[in-house]
Motif scaffolding. Structure first.
Motif, short mmCIF file in Angstrom:
data_model
loop_
_atom_site.label_atom_id
_atom_site.label_comp_id
_atom_site.label_asym_id
_atom_site.label_seq_id
_atom_site.Cartn_x
_atom_site.Cartn_y
_atom_site.Cartn_z
N ASP A 112 0.78 -1.09 0.10
CA ASP A 112 0.09 -0.23 -0.07
C ASP A 112 0.99 1.17 0.35
N ASN A 113 2.22 1.06 -0.45
CA ASN A 113 2.99 2.15 -0.39
C ASN A 113 3.06 3.01 0.79
N GLU A 114 3.01 2.23 2.06
CA GLU A 114 3.31 2.59 3.22
C GLU A 114 4.27 1.95 4.37
N ASN A 115 5.35 2.26 4.59
CA ASN A 115 6.26 1.64 5.42
C ASN A 115 5.79 1.48 6.61
N ARG A 116 5.41 0.33 7.51
CA ARG A 116 4.77 0.36 8.72
C ARG A 116 5.81 -0.50 9.48
N PRO A 117 5.66 -0.52 10.92
CA PRO A 117 6.20 -1.22 11.66
C PRO A 117 5.63 -2.68 12.08
N VAL A 118 5.63 -3.40 10.87
CA VAL A 118 4.53 -4.63 11.10
C VAL A 118 4.74 -5.56 12.13
N ARG A 119 6.06 -5.87 12.75
CA ARG A 119 6.42 -6.74 13.57
C ARG A 119 6.10 -6.07 15.26
N TRP A 120 5.64 -4.91 15.11
CA TRP A 120 5.15 -4.22 16.15
C TRP A 120 3.49 -3.92 16.62
N MET A 121 2.98 -4.47 15.52
CA MET A 121 1.61 -3.72 15.22
C MET A 121 0.63 -4.73 15.79
N ALA A 122 -0.40 -4.27 16.40
CA ALA A 122 -1.46 -5.28 16.97
C ALA A 122 -2.26 -5.71 15.65
N LEU A 123 -2.99 -6.93 15.76
CA LEU A 123 -3.74 -7.38 14.68
C LEU A 123 -4.64 -6.46 14.12
N GLU A 124 -5.33 -5.86 15.02
CA GLU A 124 -6.31 -4.95 14.57
C GLU A 124 -5.95 -3.58 13.84
N SER A 125 -4.42 -3.22 14.04
CA SER A 125 -3.78 -2.15 13.34
C SER A 125 -3.30 -2.74 11.88
N LEU A 126 -2.84 -4.05 11.86
CA LEU A 126 -2.40 -4.68 10.61
C LEU A 126 -3.56 -4.75 9.70
#
Length: 229
Positions: A122-136
């Protein structure tokens, strides 16, 4: 409210204050922050891990829990002010030589730690490994999703800066979490401390502890550690 606007009006001993902002027409804004002489917490932890091979007493478990308490205190303050961080991690904290930890929102994190951020198409770098499921899955952020990230940050502290979920494909993280899997208990991490982390990773945001509860729980654990030293 997010921290880009929020940090300008916030004041807590565990938040790194913005002392000055310089805005010139046609130029990128510049932000002046206080100097923390041991710098980035993630880099500090990794340095401790290198030193630990020769000196097992380089950093004590009690010191690490004290750092966690400070981070929880800073996040409790943000939660009371209804400020959502969205990127809590060791890389977004700084530390001085008195082991005083302050939370910041380091815009350079994506440049300093590119492996901690992933684009899921989605062209957005996100801290995937630190994110809650609802955020992901739903891009939903709250103090409860910050609590999830705090649990991962506590894991970083206890592993001296290891990367969480290092063997999991970022694109598989949501499915992995949904199936109930979590990062393993760190070596030498007491069961009571791992239980605190696990509470932060409850799938239902309502079931996660509040930051003030985490402060109290960690403070009691810190005092118990002191009793045995």
């Amino acid at each position: 409210v997010d921290t880009t606007e929020g940090f300008l009006s916030l004041s807590s001993r565990n938040l790194l204050p913005i002392t000055h902002v310089c805005i010139e027409e046609g130029e990128k804004p510049m932000v002046l922050l206080p100097y923390m002489n041991w710098g980035n917490l993630k880099l500090f932890l990794r340095q401790c891990k290198l030193v630990e091979a020769n000196n097992p007493q380089a950093i004590s478990q009690q010191d690490l829990v004290h750092m966690a308490i400070q981070i929880a205190c800073g996040m409790s303050y943000l939660a009371r002010r209804e400020v959502i961080h969205k990127d809590l991690a060791a890389r977004n904290c700084v530390i001085d030589d008195a082991l005083q930890v302050k939370i910041t929102d380091n815009a350079l994190s994506r440049d300093l730690f590119p492996m901690d951020y992933h684009c899921l198409g989605d062209n957005e770098n996100r801290p995937v490994r630190w994110m809650a499921l609802e955020s992901l899955v739903n891009n939903e952020f709250s103090s409860a999703s910050d609590v999830w990230a705090f649990g991962v940050t506590l894991w970083e502290l206890m592993t001296l800066g290891q990367t969480p979920y290092v063997d999991i494909d970022p694109f598989e993280m949501a499915a992995y979490l949904k199936d109930g899997y979590r990062i393993a208990q760190p070596i030498n991490c007491p069961d009571e401390l791992f239980a605190v982390m696990a509470c932060c990773w409850a799938l239902d945001p309502e079931e996660r502890p509040k930051f003030q509860q985490l402060v109290q729980c960690l403070t009691e654990f810190h005092a118990a550690l002191g009793a045995y030293v």
